[in-house]
Scaffold this motif. Structure first.
Motif, short mmCIF file in Angstrom:
data_model
loop_
_atom_site.label_atom_id
_atom_site.label_comp_id
_atom_site.label_asym_id
_atom_site.label_seq_id
_atom_site.Cartn_x
_atom_site.Cartn_y
_atom_site.Cartn_z
N VAL A 127 20.38 50.37 47.36
CA VAL A 127 20.20 50.53 48.81
C VAL A 127 18.85 49.96 49.23
CG1 VAL A 127 20.05 52.16 50.73
CG2 VAL A 127 21.62 52.62 48.83
N LEU A 128 18.87 49.12 50.27
CA LEU A 128 17.67 48.59 50.89
C LEU A 128 17.63 49.03 52.35
CD1 LEU A 128 17.83 44.87 49.64
CD2 LEU A 128 16.62 46.78 48.55
N SER A 129 16.42 49.19 52.89
CA SER A 129 16.31 49.51 54.31
C SER A 129 14.99 48.99 54.85
CB SER A 129 16.43 51.03 54.55
OG SER A 129 15.40 51.73 53.90
N PHE A 130 15.01 48.61 56.12
CA PHE A 130 13.79 48.19 56.81
C PHE A 130 13.03 49.44 57.26
CE2 PHE A 130 16.71 44.62 57.55
CZ PHE A 130 15.91 43.53 57.21
N GLU A 131 11.71 49.46 56.98
CA GLU A 131 10.88 50.60 57.37
C GLU A 131 9.57 50.10 57.97
OE1 GLU A 131 12.18 53.47 57.21
OE2 GLU A 131 13.71 53.39 55.65
N ASN A 132 8.81 51.04 58.52
CA ASN A 132 7.46 50.81 59.03
C ASN A 132 7.25 49.43 59.67
OD1 ASN A 132 7.22 53.28 57.80
ND2 ASN A 132 5.15 52.90 57.04
N ASP A 133 7.63 49.33 60.93
CA ASP A 133 7.48 48.10 61.70
C ASP A 133 8.37 46.99 61.15
OD1 ASP A 133 6.42 46.69 63.85
OD2 ASP A 133 4.82 45.79 62.65
N ARG A 135 8.45 45.64 58.47
CA ARG A 135 7.79 44.76 57.51
C ARG A 135 7.90 45.28 56.08
NH1 ARG A 135 4.70 41.19 60.32
NH2 ARG A 135 4.38 41.72 62.51
N LEU A 136 8.15 46.56 55.95
CA LEU A 136 8.30 47.15 54.62
C LEU A 136 9.78 47.32 54.28
CD1 LEU A 136 5.57 49.93 54.32
CD2 LEU A 136 5.48 47.55 53.59
N ILE A 137 10.09 47.13 53.01
CA ILE A 137 11.43 47.32 52.51
C ILE A 137 11.41 48.50 51.54
CG2 ILE A 137 13.31 46.34 51.13
CD1 ILE A 137 12.97 45.08 53.86
N SER A 138 12.22 49.49 51.82
CA SER A 138 12.44 50.57 50.87
C SER A 138 13.61 50.18 49.99
CB SER A 138 12.75 51.88 51.63
OG SER A 138 13.23 52.87 50.74
N ALA A 139 13.39 50.18 48.69
CA ALA A 139 14.41 49.73 47.73
C ALA A 139 14.71 50.86 46.76
CB ALA A 139 13.92 48.49 46.98
N LYS A 140 15.94 51.37 46.81
CA LYS A 140 16.33 52.49 45.96
C LYS A 140 17.24 52.00 44.84
CE LYS A 140 16.00 55.91 49.67
NZ LYS A 140 16.72 56.97 50.45
N GLY A 141 16.86 52.37 43.61
CA GLY A 141 17.65 51.99 42.45
C GLY A 141 18.39 53.18 41.88
N SER A 142 18.55 53.18 40.58
CA SER A 142 19.25 54.27 39.92
C SER A 142 18.36 55.51 39.86
CB SER A 142 19.66 53.87 38.51
OG SER A 142 20.49 52.72 38.55
N GLY A 143 18.99 56.67 39.93
CA GLY A 143 18.24 57.92 39.84
C GLY A 143 17.24 58.06 40.97
N SER A 144 16.00 58.38 40.61
CA SER A 144 14.95 58.60 41.62
C SER A 144 14.10 57.36 41.86
CB SER A 144 14.06 59.76 41.17
OG SER A 144 13.44 59.47 39.92
N GLN A 145 14.49 56.23 41.26
CA GLN A 145 13.70 55.01 41.42
C GLN A 145 13.65 54.58 42.88
OE1 GLN A 145 15.38 51.52 39.67
NE2 GLN A 145 13.60 50.22 40.08
N ARG A 146 12.45 54.34 43.38
CA ARG A 146 12.28 53.83 44.74
C ARG A 146 11.04 52.95 44.76
NH1 ARG A 146 11.66 57.34 50.39
NH2 ARG A 146 12.16 55.64 51.80
N TYR A 167 9.07 55.24 58.85
CA TYR A 167 9.85 55.28 60.08
C TYR A 167 10.53 53.95 60.31
CZ TYR A 167 5.89 52.68 61.98
OH TYR A 167 4.91 51.75 62.20
N GLY A 168 11.65 53.99 60.97
CA GLY A 168 12.32 52.77 61.39
C GLY A 168 11.85 52.38 62.78
N LEU A 169 12.00 51.14 63.12
CA LEU A 169 11.56 50.66 64.43
C LEU A 169 12.76 50.13 65.20
CD1 LEU A 169 9.07 49.90 66.25
CD2 LEU A 169 9.24 47.62 65.27
N PRO A 170 13.00 50.64 66.40
CA PRO A 170 14.09 50.07 67.20
C PRO A 170 13.87 48.57 67.38
CG PRO A 170 13.26 52.07 68.21
CD PRO A 170 12.30 51.72 67.11
#
Length: 279
Positions: A127-133, A135-146, A167-170
Motif C-alpha cells: 500500500v502506498l499513499s500520498f501524505e503531508n502536502d 510530497r511524502l509517500i507512506s509505503a506499507k510492506g509486510s507486517g509492521s513495515q512502513r 495528513y492528506g492534502l485536498p
C-alpha cells in the motif's frame, strides 16, 4: 433494558455494532482507499439525480478530443493496461499510483503524454499513499513495515518518518487556491468562488440549466480544479465535468478529474484516461 430472552439481547448488541461500523465506514469515506464513485445501482447509496437525468447528462456531454483545451495543450487519450489508484501533481509533475496487471503490489510513476515512467522504491509495497502536502509517500510492506519517501524531481528519496502529524492534502482546488464550497444561502448557486477577496456565485441554477439544456438546475456533490487558467467543477454522480469561465458554464465531458494544476490535468471517463499537458 435487558430482556428475558438472551437471544434478543445478543441480536440487539449485534445491531448496535452494525450501526457503529456503518458510522465509522462513512467517516473514512467509503471504507477503502478506492471507494467507487457510482450511482446507487453499483454502490448501494442514494444517487442525487434520477437514472434518467444521469443518463441524459452523460449522453449530451461532449467527447474530449485533441483540441478541446485550445492551442498550446498536448492531449493524450489512452486506455491503460494498469489499474488506476490515485493521482497528484507535485512540483509540476503528475504522479500516479497504480497496480500492474496480475500484481497486488501498489506502484508509483510519473505520467507524461500517456506513458508511465516508474518511480523506483527500495522495496515492493502492498500500500502506498500520498501524505503531508502530497510530497511524502507512506509505503506499507509486510507486517509492521512502513517506510517513507519524499518526491523530488520525479524520484522518491528515502527519508526518516515525519515528526509532524501525517495528513492528506485536498488536491482539488480553484485557481486561487480556494476549495469548492456550497453556494451562499439565497443565491441559488451550487458553487462559490473568491474574486478580489469577495465570495461570488459562479455555478448558479441558471448557468447550470443553460449548460445542460435544462436537464439539471442545480449541481450536487461538486469538487473543483483548475487547469490552464480555467476553473473546472466535477459533479461526482453521475460523473460530469463543467468548465467555469466567469459567469459562463459549459459541460465539457463525462467522467472525473483525478488530478490537475495549471499545467496538467488527468480525466477518467468511460474506461479511458485523458491526460492534457501545457506545452
Amino acid at each position: 433494558m435487558p430482556s428475558d430472552n438472551p437471544y434478543d439481547d445478543m441480536k440487539r448488541l449485534m445491531d448496535l455494532i452494525a450501526v457503529a461500523l456503518l458510522v465509522a465506514c462513512a467517516t473514512v469515506v467509503g471504507c477503502g482507499d478506492n471507494a467507487p464513485r457510482m450511482p446507487d445501482a453499483e454502490s448501494g447509496g442514494p444517487s442525487p439525480v434520477s437514472s434518467s437525468v444521469a443518463a441524459a447528462l452523460v449522453e449530451q456531454a461532449p467527447v474530449i478530443g485533441k483540441t478541446s483545451f485550445g492551442p498550446g495543450v498536448h492531449v493524450s487519450i489512452f486506455k491503460p493496461t494498469w489499474l488506476f489508484s490515485e493521482a497528484r501533481v507535485v512540483d509540476d509533475r503528475l504522479y500516479v499510483m497504480y497496480y500492474a496487471q496480475g500484481s497486488q503490489r501498489q506502484q508509483i510513476a510519473t505520467l507524461s503524454r500517456g506513458v508511465l515512467h516508474p518511480v523506483q522504491l527500495a522495496h515492493d509495497y502492498w500500500v502506498l499513499s500520498f501524505e503531508n502536502d502530497n510530497r511524502l509517500i507512506s509505503a506499507k510492506g509486510s507486517g509492521s513495515q512502513r517506510d517513507w519517501y519524499e518526491l523530488r524531481g520525479g524520484q522518491a528519496i528515502a527519508v526518516s518518518p515525519p515528526a509532524s502529524p501525517v495528513y492528506g492534502l485536498p488536491h482539488h482546488v480553484l485557481a486561487d487556491g480556494d476549495t469548492c464550497t456550497d453556494g451562499m444561502a439565497g443565491t441559488g448557486s451550487a458553487l462559490d468562488d473568491i474574486v478580489a477577496h469577495r465570495r461570488v456565485s459562479i455555478l448558479t441554477d441558471a448557468a447550470m440549466s443553460h449548460a445542460t439544456n435544462g436537464v439539471l438546475e442545480k449541481a450536487i456533490g461538486v469538487w473543483c480544479d483548475h487547469f490552464h487558467g480555467k476553473n473546472y467543477a466535477t459533479m461526482d454522480v453521475p460523473g460530469v465535468i463543467f468548465r467555469l469561465d466567469g459567469k459562463n458554464v459549459s459541460l465539457i465531458s463525462a467522467g472525473w478529474i483525478e488530478a490537475a494544476n495549471d499545467h496538467y490535468i488527468l480525466i477518467e471517463t468511460q474506461n479511458v484516461f485523458i491526460e492534457a499537458e501545457v506545452r
